[in-house]
Design an enzyme around this catalytic site. Structure first.
Site, mmCIF file in Angstrom:
data_model
loop_
_atom_site.group_PDB
_atom_site.id
_atom_site.type_symbol
_atom_site.label_atom_id
_atom_site.label_comp_id
_atom_site.label_asym_id
_atom_site.label_seq_id
_atom_site.Cartn_x
_atom_site.Cartn_y
_atom_site.Cartn_z
ATOM 1 N N LYS A 36 137.028 13.671 14.667
ATOM 2 C CA LYS A 36 136.070 14.065 13.717
ATOM 3 C C LYS A 36 136.418 14.312 12.436
ATOM 4 C CE LYS A 36 133.214 15.159 17.665
ATOM 5 N NZ LYS A 36 132.666 16.403 18.718
ATOM 6 N N GLN A 49 132.240 22.443 19.610
ATOM 7 C CA GLN A 49 132.693 21.174 20.574
ATOM 8 C C GLN A 49 132.524 21.862 21.982
ATOM 9 O OE1 GLN A 49 134.037 18.262 19.957
ATOM 10 N NE2 GLN A 49 133.776 17.965 21.814
ATOM 11 N N ASP A 100 124.490 17.870 15.984
ATOM 12 C CA ASP A 100 124.663 17.225 17.332
ATOM 13 C C ASP A 100 123.464 16.673 17.960
ATOM 14 O OD1 ASP A 100 127.076 16.723 18.497
ATOM 15 O OD2 ASP A 100 127.513 18.855 19.183
#
Ligand code: NAD
Length: 286
Positions: free
Chosen positions: A53, A97, A120
């Site tokens: 990322k 995460q 997200d």
């Protein structure tokens, strides 16, 4: 029929180039999109995802930072950090995460991230907006899948889409997005009785199971579009999908490979969401 391959890596490269130009234009207006990724513990897969990322963000000019916390971090400490990031006006996107250490409840963390910074697309408010068909942050993997279909001008409206898998991050939202595009959607999962029969009826088949090569050519209708979300590691260390690519590509009209399929698109859509968050929070038009 031999299927046309939808290469997610090439499409990602194209989209990242477009985003790079957009980020440059935003920088000229004084806005530097910033993504903060929170990584807890030492899970090697998580570390590698986070690195991916960071690298992809750098390619587009998006600024990013990683906050690394020990596996012993308490839920209270993490929620406190999220609160600080919510209030930090230089941070536009927050990603924690997953998976989290067992002492931290995932639900609490997802709900703590401000919906306007939820790149997200996991916050219940954003999920609700997606269900209502409103403009919002779409969860990255389903968003990537829809983008791949659209990149090939594949007609979704009126098609029978069969989604195998009903997780909150892939199966459920991808079915909803296909419904929003006017597909007729069937969800299948581990308790589905006649999986093969249902799958073989699909015009668009999405496999998001997590079992290597579970979907063979017998599950595929001649000419179907096959999207393989699965990422499975074989004993020899290589990565493979949920679909038996070699047999499936002889029946499908379009197919995504693994690797170089849905995986790279997931990260790319995260960057799209970060730019969207930065513009939204700053009231800057694109
Ligand atoms: P999950 O384990 O949360 O969900 C798996 C789903 O598959 C469940 O809903 C379950 O009901 C269903 N299932 C399990 N066995 C089945 C069977 N025999 N028949 C029919 N359905 C069955 O997994 P997930 O997080 O949705 O991920 C699915 C796969 O996609 C995994 O391989 C994961 O690594 C991969 N993944 C890829 C990306 C990407 O960017 N490409 C992103 C997320 C997940």
């Amino acid at each position: 029929m031999t299927a046309e391959i939808i290469n997610g890596k090439d499409l990602s490269t194209e989209l990242k180039l477009e985003m790079k130009a957009e980020v440059e234009a935003l920088k000229e207006k004084g806005l530097i999109p910033h993504l903060t990724v929170v990584l807890i513990g030492n899970n090697p897969a998580s570390k590698s995802y986070v690195k991916g990322k960071e690298k992809a963000a750098a390619e587009t000019g998006i600024s990013s930072s990683i906050v690394e916390l020990p596996a012993s971090t308490t839920e209270t400490e993490l929620l406190q950090l999220i609160q600080e990031l919510n209030e930090d006006t230089s941070v536009h996107g927050i990603l924690v995460q997953l998976p989290l250490p067992e002492q931290i409840r995932e639900k609490k963390v997802i709900e703590a991230i401000h919906p306007d910074k939820d790149v997200d697309g996991f916050h219940p408010i954003n999920i609700g907006k997606m269900m209502a068909g409103e403009d919002t942050f779409l969860p990255c993997t389903p968003y990537g899948i829809i983008t791949m279909l659209k990149s090939k001008n594949i007609k979704i409206e009126g098609k029978h889409a069969v989604v195998i898998g009903r997780s909150n991050i892939v199966g459920k939202p991808v079915g909803q997005l296909l419904l929003n595009e006017n597909a007729t959607v069937t969800y299948c999962h581990s308790r589905t009785k006649n999986l093969q029969e249902l799958a073989a009826n699909a015009d668009i088949l999405i496999a998001a199971i997590g079992r290597a090569h579970a979907i063979t050519a017998d599950y595929i209708k001649e000419g179907a579009v096959v999207i393989d979300v699965g990422i499975n590691r074989l004993e020899n260390g290589s990565l493979t999908g949920d679909v038996d690519f070699e047999s499936a590509k002889e029946k499908a009209s379009y197919i995504t490979p693994v690797p170089r399929g849905v995986g790279p698109m997931t990260i790319t859509m995260l960057l799209k969401n970060t730019i969207k968050a930065a513009k939204g929070l700053s009231n800057i038009e694109g």
